[in-house]
Design an enzyme around this catalytic site. Structure first.
Site, PDB file in Angstrom:
ATOM      1  N   HIS A   1       0.834  -1.206   0.000  1.00  0.00           N
ATOM      2  CA  HIS A   1       0.000   0.000   0.000  1.00  0.00           C
ATOM      3  C   HIS A   1       0.860   1.244   0.000  1.00  0.00           C
ATOM      4  CE1 HIS A   1       0.814  -0.592   4.377  1.00  0.00           C
ATOM      5  NE2 HIS A   1       0.901   0.722   4.369  1.00  0.00           N
TER       6      HIS A   1
ATOM      7  N   HIS B   1      -5.814  -1.935   3.909  1.00  0.00           N
ATOM      8  CA  HIS B   1      -5.789  -0.753   3.051  1.00  0.00           C
ATOM      9  C   HIS B   1      -4.934  -0.976   1.810  1.00  0.00           C
ATOM     10  CE1 HIS B   1      -2.402  -0.493   5.697  1.00  0.00           C
ATOM     11  NE2 HIS B   1      -2.017   0.720   5.390  1.00  0.00           N
TER      12      HIS B   1
ATOM     13  N   HIS C   1       4.612   7.403   2.795  1.00  0.00           N
ATOM     14  CA  HIS C   1       5.396   6.172   2.613  1.00  0.00           C
ATOM     15  C   HIS C   1       4.720   5.230   1.641  1.00  0.00           C
ATOM     16  CE1 HIS C   1       2.515   4.579   5.696  1.00  0.00           C
ATOM     17  NE2 HIS C   1       2.711   3.434   5.113  1.00  0.00           N
TER      18      HIS C   1
ATOM     19  N   HIS D   1       0.963  -1.014  14.862  1.00  0.00           N
ATOM     20  CA  HIS D   1      -0.006   0.067  14.713  1.00  0.00           C
ATOM     21  C   HIS D   1      -1.294  -0.286  15.441  1.00  0.00           C
ATOM     22  CE1 HIS D   1       2.305   1.947  11.575  1.00  0.00           C
ATOM     23  NE2 HIS D   1       2.152   0.954  10.723  1.00  0.00           N
TER      24      HIS D   1
ATOM     25  N   TYR E   1       9.044   1.456  10.020  1.00  0.00           N
ATOM     26  CA  TYR E   1       9.144   2.549   9.058  1.00  0.00           C
ATOM     27  C   TYR E   1      10.605   2.919   8.931  1.00  0.00           C
ATOM     28  CZ  TYR E   1       4.138   3.759   9.174  1.00  0.00           C
ATOM     29  OH  TYR E   1       2.776   3.759   9.060  1.00  0.00           O
TER      30      TYR E   1
ATOM     31  N   GLU F   1       8.035   1.172   4.284  1.00  0.00           N
ATOM     32  CA  GLU F   1       7.554   0.413   5.433  1.00  0.00           C
ATOM     33  C   GLU F   1       7.613  -1.065   5.100  1.00  0.00           C
ATOM     34  OE1 GLU F   1       3.329   0.796   6.226  1.00  0.00           O
ATOM     35  OE2 GLU F   1       3.516   0.096   8.291  1.00  0.00           O
TER      36      GLU F   1
END
Lengths: 121, 303
Positions: free
Chosen positions: B148, B196, B210, B242, B251, B261
Site C-alpha cells: 500500500h 488498506h 510512505h 499500529h 518505518y 515500510e
C-alpha cells in the site's frame, strides 16, 4: 582518534568535536544532543539550519528541491548531509536538548584531550 | 469488478546507485530493467514485471499505479472520474515499460494515479508448479510484494470521496478530530480484503508519506530490522505495532529520504466491513500502539 575540528552549536552554545566525514547532524548526535530532524537522508528538509561560520560540502548530493540554490547561497545547510570542511558554527532552527549526558561527557573529554595535545610543545 | 491492488509506485531518488542498492540488496527486490535514468524492480512473490520504479533526480512520488481487471471496468471508472471532475488522460500501451494502456488521473490532492489493466507477466520466483514457500536465494529483507501507499493531502476528505465515489474503495479506518464534530485527518481505504490499499493523511498536497511492502510475520519484521542495521538504513520507527490496522511494522527511509515500510498482520476487510474510527486524542495509540506516542518524524517527514 583525536578530533582536530570543532563545531559550535547555537543557540544552546555548546562546543563538540567534529570527526572527519561526520555530518553536522552526526556530530551533534554523537555529542549526546538531539534536535528536530527527519529522514536523516537528505530528502525531507526538516533538519535545515543556518551556517554562521565555516565551510561545508555535500559528498552525497542533495536535491535542489530540498535545499534550493538560493538557500545554499544564504548559507542554509541540510545538517544531515552537510559535512564540515572546517571548524563551524551552526545556528539550529529547533530546540536542542541534551538527551545523553553520558555521550556529552565523552565528547567534552575528547575536546579537552585534543587541546592538551595541541598545547604539548 | 473492483480495483485489484496497488500495482506500482514510481518515486524519484537523488542517487540512482544508492537507491538501487537499497531496493535491491537491502530489501531484496530484483532489478528487472534499467534504462534512461530509471530502474524497474520486482519483489519475489509478485507476478507482474515490476512494482517499483526509481527515477534519478529529486525526491518524492511521481505516480501510483492501480491495476484493474478489464478495459470495460476501466471505461466505467473513467466515466465516474470525469463525473467527479478530476482531470484524466488516456495513456497508451508502452508509455510505461511493459505496461498496457490505461488512464492517468490527477487527484484533488495533485497526486497522479494511473489505472492499468495489463503488465507483462513474469511470474513469482517460486513459480506455480510444486513450489517452495520462498526463494532459496532471497536477499536482505526479502520483501514479498508491494502492499500500500500513504499520501498527504490538504483535504483528506475530498480524496476519500474520490476513491469512494469513483473507484469503490471503502474506508477500513478513519482518524477524526472529535466524533461529535469530526474533521477527517486520515483515512485508510481498501479495494480488496486487506486493511488498506491507499491511505491519505492531512499534509502537503502531492507529497508521499510512505509506501509499504508485505512481510509474513513478526519474525520477518525483526529480521528486516537486523538487515536495516547491517546496511545503515535510517529508521523512523519500529519494530512495533499500529493500532490502526493492527499491523506490525518498521518505518524506514531510503537513501534519498523517501519513507518505506515493511508491514504484516492486519485483518480481513471486504465489502461488508464496518469502518473503525480513531479519535485524535488517541492518535498516538492509533499510529504506534505500544508506545502510544507519536514521534516527530512521523508527522513531519514527507517527500
Amino acid at each position: 582518534m583525536t578530533a582536530v575540528q570543532i563545531i559550535r552549536v547555537l543557540p544552546k552554545d555548546v562546543v563538540l568535536p567534529l570527526h572527519s566525514g561526520d555530518s553536522i547532524l552526526a556530530a551533534i548526535v554523537r555529542g549526546g544532543l538531539k534536535y528536530l530532524y527527519g529522514c536523516r537522508r537528505g530528502g525531507c528538509g526538516v533538519c535545515k539550519a543556518d551556517l554562521i561560520s565555516g565551510q561545508v560540502s555535500y559528498p552525497v548530493a542533495v536535491s535542489d528541491t530540498v535545499l534550493t540554490p538560493e538557500e545554499r547561497a544564504d548559507r542554509v545547510v541540510l545538517t544531515c548531509r552537510a559535512v564540515p570542511a572546517t571548524d563551524c558554527t551552526v545556528q539550529l532552527r529547533s530546540q536542542c536538548r541534551l538527551t545523553s549526558p553520558f555521550l556529552y561527557d565523552i565528547a567534552q573529554r575528547e575536546l579537552v584531550g585534543s587541546q592538551d595535545l595541541k598545547g604539548a610543545d | 469488478m473492483p480495483v485489484m491492488r496497488l500495482g506500482y509506485v514510481h518515486v524519484r531518488v537523488t542517487d540512482l546507485d544508492a537507491a538501487m542498492n537499497h531496493y535491491s540488496n537491502t530489501l531484496g527486490m530484483k532489478v528487472m530493467h534499467q534504462e534512461g535514468g530509471k530502474v524497474y524492480l520486482k519483489s519475489w512473490d509478485e507476478q507482474d514485471h515490476h512494482s517499483v520504479v526509481i527515477e534519478e533526480g529529486g525526491v518524492g512520488l511521481v505516480k501510483l499505479g492501480y491495476k484493474v481487471t478489464s478495459s470495460d471496468d476501466l471505461a466505467a471508472f473513467e466515466k465516474r472520474i470525469q463525473q467527479f471532475g478530476a482531470s484524466t488522460e488516456r495513456m497508451s500501451s508502452g508509455e510505461n515499460l511493459k505496461t498496457g494502456d490505461g488512464l492517468r488521473v490527477v487527484l484533488p490532492s495533485e497526486h497522479v494515479i494511473e489505472l492499468f489493466t495489463d503488465m507483462e507477466y513474469v511470474g513469482t520466483e517460486t513459480g506455480t508448479l510444486n513450489p517452495d514457500p520462498w526463494p532459496r536465494d532471497s536477499r536482505g529483507a526479502a520483501v514479498h510484494r508491494l502492499d500500500h501507499a500513504l499520501v498527504a493531502a490538504d483535504d483528506p476528505a475530498l480524496v476519500e470521496r474520490f476513491f469512494s465515489e469513483c473507484l469503490d474503495f471503502r474506508p477500513a479506518e478513519r482518524l477524526v478530530t472529535d466524533p461529535s464534530n469530526p474533521e477527517l485527518i486520515g483515512t485508510w481505504m481498501f479495494c480488496g480484503q486487506t486493511p488498506h490499499d491507499i491511505a491519505v493523511i492531512k499534509g502537503p498536497n502531492g507529497k508521499l508519506h510512505h509506501f509499504a511492502y508485505w512481510l509474513d510475520d513478526w519474525n520477518e519484521i525483526l529480521k528486516a530490522g537486523d538487515v536495516f542495521s547491517m546496511d545503515d538504513v535510517s529508521i523512523d520507527v519500529g519494530p512495533t505495532r499500529h493500532g490502526i490496522t493492527r499491523g506490525k511494522t518498521i518505518y524506514f527511509f531510503d537513501p534519498s529520504g523517501n519513507r518505506n515500510e515493511v508491514f504484516t498482520g492486519g485483518y480481513q476487510t471486504g465489502p461488508d466491513f464496518s469502518t473503525i474510527t480513531w479519535t485524535a486524542d488517541q492518535v498516538g495509540k492509533g499510529i504506534f500502539y505500544i508506545t502510544r506516542e507519536l514521534n516527530e518524524a512521523f508527522t513531519t517527514v514527507f517527500t
